[in-house]
Enzyme design. Sequence first.
Site, mmCIF file in Angstrom:
data_model
loop_
_atom_site.group_PDB
_atom_site.id
_atom_site.type_symbol
_atom_site.label_atom_id
_atom_site.label_comp_id
_atom_site.label_asym_id
_atom_site.label_seq_id
_atom_site.Cartn_x
_atom_site.Cartn_y
_atom_site.Cartn_z
ATOM 1 N N CYS A 114 45.094 21.755 -46.312
ATOM 2 C CA CYS A 114 45.201 22.567 -45.102
ATOM 3 C C CYS A 114 44.157 23.687 -45.059
ATOM 4 O O CYS A 114 43.694 24.156 -46.091
ATOM 5 C CB CYS A 114 46.575 23.197 -44.912
ATOM 6 S SG CYS A 114 47.890 21.994 -44.718
ATOM 7 N N GLY A 125 41.873 19.052 -43.885
ATOM 8 C CA GLY A 125 43.031 18.441 -43.248
ATOM 9 C C GLY A 125 42.641 17.783 -41.948
ATOM 10 O O GLY A 125 41.971 18.409 -41.120
ATOM 11 N N ASN A 169 48.796 27.948 -45.677
ATOM 12 C CA ASN A 169 48.130 26.986 -46.554
ATOM 13 C C ASN A 169 48.726 27.180 -47.944
ATOM 14 O O ASN A 169 48.686 28.275 -48.488
ATOM 15 C CB ASN A 169 46.619 27.253 -46.567
ATOM 16 C CG ASN A 169 45.881 26.416 -47.596
ATOM 17 O OD1 ASN A 169 44.878 26.845 -48.142
ATOM 18 N ND2 ASN A 169 46.360 25.224 -47.867
ATOM 19 N N GLY A 170 49.283 26.118 -48.491
ATOM 20 C CA GLY A 170 49.880 26.219 -49.819
ATOM 21 C C GLY A 170 51.170 25.441 -49.883
ATOM 22 O O GLY A 170 51.392 24.515 -49.095
ATOM 23 N N CYS A 178 42.970 27.915 -57.985
ATOM 24 C CA CYS A 178 43.097 26.463 -58.170
ATOM 25 C C CYS A 178 41.764 25.833 -58.580
ATOM 26 O O CYS A 178 40.790 25.880 -57.822
ATOM 27 C CB CYS A 178 43.576 25.835 -56.872
ATOM 28 S SG CYS A 178 43.574 24.047 -56.918
ATOM 29 N N TYR A 215 37.175 19.266 -56.080
ATOM 30 C CA TYR A 215 37.189 18.317 -54.963
ATOM 31 C C TYR A 215 37.358 18.938 -53.587
ATOM 32 O O TYR A 215 36.698 18.543 -52.639
ATOM 33 C CB TYR A 215 38.321 17.307 -55.191
ATOM 34 C CG TYR A 215 38.573 16.390 -54.007
ATOM 35 C CD1 TYR A 215 37.701 15.347 -53.718
ATOM 36 C CD2 TYR A 215 39.672 16.578 -53.178
ATOM 37 C CE1 TYR A 215 37.924 14.513 -52.635
ATOM 38 C CE2 TYR A 215 39.899 15.745 -52.095
ATOM 39 C CZ TYR A 215 39.024 14.722 -51.831
ATOM 40 O OH TYR A 215 39.237 13.903 -50.763
ATOM 41 N N CYS A 268 50.572 18.379 -58.814
ATOM 42 C CA CYS A 268 50.393 19.789 -58.444
ATOM 43 C C CYS A 268 51.517 20.160 -57.491
ATOM 44 O O CYS A 268 51.756 19.461 -56.520
ATOM 45 C CB CYS A 268 49.054 19.993 -57.741
ATOM 46 S SG CYS A 268 48.881 21.646 -57.057
HETATM 47 P P1 AMP Z 1 42.423 7.484 -56.439
HETATM 48 O O1 AMP Z 1 41.809 6.348 -55.741
HETATM 49 O O2 AMP Z 1 43.892 7.606 -56.153
HETATM 50 O O3 AMP Z 1 42.145 7.500 -57.927
HETATM 51 O O4 AMP Z 1 41.790 8.802 -55.823
HETATM 52 C C1 AMP Z 1 40.631 9.333 -56.323
HETATM 53 C C2 AMP Z 1 39.692 9.671 -55.203
HETATM 54 O O5 AMP Z 1 40.338 10.450 -54.200
HETATM 55 C C3 AMP Z 1 38.525 10.480 -55.744
HETATM 56 O O6 AMP Z 1 37.355 9.821 -55.314
HETATM 57 C C4 AMP Z 1 38.655 11.831 -55.099
HETATM 58 O O7 AMP Z 1 37.433 12.197 -54.500
HETATM 59 C C5 AMP Z 1 39.723 11.715 -54.058
HETATM 60 N N1 AMP Z 1 40.810 12.706 -54.238
HETATM 61 C C6 AMP Z 1 41.185 13.349 -55.338
HETATM 62 N N2 AMP Z 1 42.236 14.151 -55.104
HETATM 63 C C7 AMP Z 1 42.557 14.024 -53.817
HETATM 64 C C8 AMP Z 1 43.534 14.610 -52.957
HETATM 65 N N3 AMP Z 1 44.433 15.482 -53.384
HETATM 66 N N4 AMP Z 1 43.518 14.222 -51.669
HETATM 67 C C9 AMP Z 1 42.635 13.335 -51.222
HETATM 68 N N5 AMP Z 1 41.692 12.763 -51.970
HETATM 69 C C10 AMP Z 1 41.637 13.094 -53.249
#
Ligand code: AMP
Length: 445
Positions: free
Chosen positions: A2, A28, A102-103, A238, A244, A384
Site C-alpha cells: 500500500c 498497490g 499503510n501497514g 522494514c 523489493y 511478515c
Molecule cells: P515466488 O514466485 O512466490 O517465489 O515470488 C518471488 C517473486 O515475487 C520475486 O521475483 C519477487 O520479486 C516477488 N515478490 C517478493 N515478495 C513479494 C511480495 N510481498 N509481493 C509481491 N511480489 C513479491
Amino acid sequence: MCAIVGVFDVKHASKIAYYALFAMQHRGQEATGISASDGKKIRTLKDNGLVTEVFNEDKLSFLQGDMAIGHNRYSTAGSDSVRDAQPVAASYKLGDISIVHNGNLINKHEVRSKLIEQGAIFQSSMDTENIIHLIARSQQGKLQDRIIEALHIIKGAYCLLIQSRTKMFAMRDRYGVRPLSIGRFKNGGYIVASETCALDLVDAEFVRDVRPGEMVIFHQGEKEFESIQLFEPDPHVCAFEFIYFARPDSVIEGKNVYAIRKKMGMKLAELAPVEADFVIPVPDSGVSAALGYAQASGIPFEMAIVRNHYVGRTFIEPTQAVRDLKVKLKLSPIHKILEGKKIVVIDDSIVRGTTSRQIVKLLKRAGAAEVHMRIASPTIEHPCLYGIDTPSYKELISANKNVEEVREYIEADSLAFLSIDALKESIGNDMNYSLVSFDGNYFIK
Ligand code: AMP
C-alpha cells in the site's frame, strides 16, 4: 504494501495526490482512492483499478479543496471488494473525517470484537475501520486527543494520515516499519508520502521522514507543522522495503534504495561466486542487485530476459494455476544471448519458489547450458505480520525446504542466498531493521 499520500495547503490538492499515487503505483494496484477537503466538506472517490483507470479530470474536479489524502491498495487473496478500498471516510460527532493506512495492525481482531460487543457496525474487513470507530467513540473533546487515544489501543505497523475539514495528521508507529516522508512545495504547502519518488514527481523538496512514534500536525493557515513525539522510538525499518518493495529512486531514512540493492548484489558476488559467461537480472526486481553482482565479479551484464510491462505483478491472482501462467506472460528470454552459455541469474527474493522455477525452465528451454540462481536476500522463513504480503509457513518454500532442496525444486545448477549479516551491512549497521521474514523475531509483542 500500500501507498499513502497527504497534500496540505496546495491549490487543487487532489491533482497533486493523483500524481503522487501514480508514482507509487508499484506499492498497490488493486484499488485507489482520494478524499479532498475544501474546508467545509470532505469528498471521497475510490474504486478498484489503477490510478489512471479510476481517476479522470471530471472526478478530480469533483474532489475540490486545498487538502487531500489518497491511497493505493495492494491486493491480497480474497479481499478484492471495493468496500476495502481507502480512504475510509465518515461523519462523527465533530464532523467529517477521512483516513488512510499503510501497514498491518496485529491486534485488529481483538479490538474489533470489543467494538462489536459495544454495538459498532463495520462495513469492511479492514483494520483501518477500527481506528475510525475508536476515534468516533472516544470521550475526548479534541480530534487530536481522540486520535492519540486510539493510537494507544492499536498495535502493529502503521503509517497513518487522518484528515478533518481543516487539519491533517501524519503518524508513524514507534518502530517506523513502513516509510513516510515529508516534502514542502516552493510556493508553500506540504506533501506527506510513503516514498520520496512521489515527492520528486510533484517537485516537492524533501524535508525529512516522519520519525518513528511521531505525530505531525498540519494546521490551516499555519506555515510550520507541529510535531508531537507520542511514543518512545524503537526503529525497526522494514528490510523488505529495501529488498523489493520500494522504488529504486526512493530514499528511506537517508538511504537510496538503488544504491543499497546494488550493494546487496556486490556482497552476493563475494559470498557466492560462480564461473559464468553472463550475469542476468530478473527484470525489474533483480536489476539493481545484478548490476552490483556484475561489477563486483567482473562478469558481463546482459538483459537476457525481457519483461512485458503490461502484466500486473505475479501475486495479483491468488490461485497457483494462474500464477504459473502469469510468469510466462511477464518474462521472455532472448535465445541468441543464452544459447550454450553458463549464466548467473539474479533476483531479489524467493517466496513460494514459483517465479524462480519458471525462470530456470524458460532459460534452459532457451538454450542456457548452466543456470546458477543467486538471490539478493536471505531465505524467507517466516510470514511478515507487519504489512508485507508474504504467505503462511505452509506456502513459504524456505520455511519447508533447505537451500539444497529449494535448488532441486527450482531445478537450478546452483543456488545461493544473501546472509542476514550481509543484508544488514548492505543497508547500513547504523540502525535496526525489521528482519522478521528472515529471523522470525516478531518484535511487536
Ligand atoms: P515466488 O514466485 O512466490 O517465489 O515470488 C518471488 C517473486 O515475487 C520475486 O521475483 C519477487 O520479486 C516477488 N515478490 C517478493 N515478495 C513479494 C511480495 N510481498 N509481493 C509481491 N511480489 C513479491
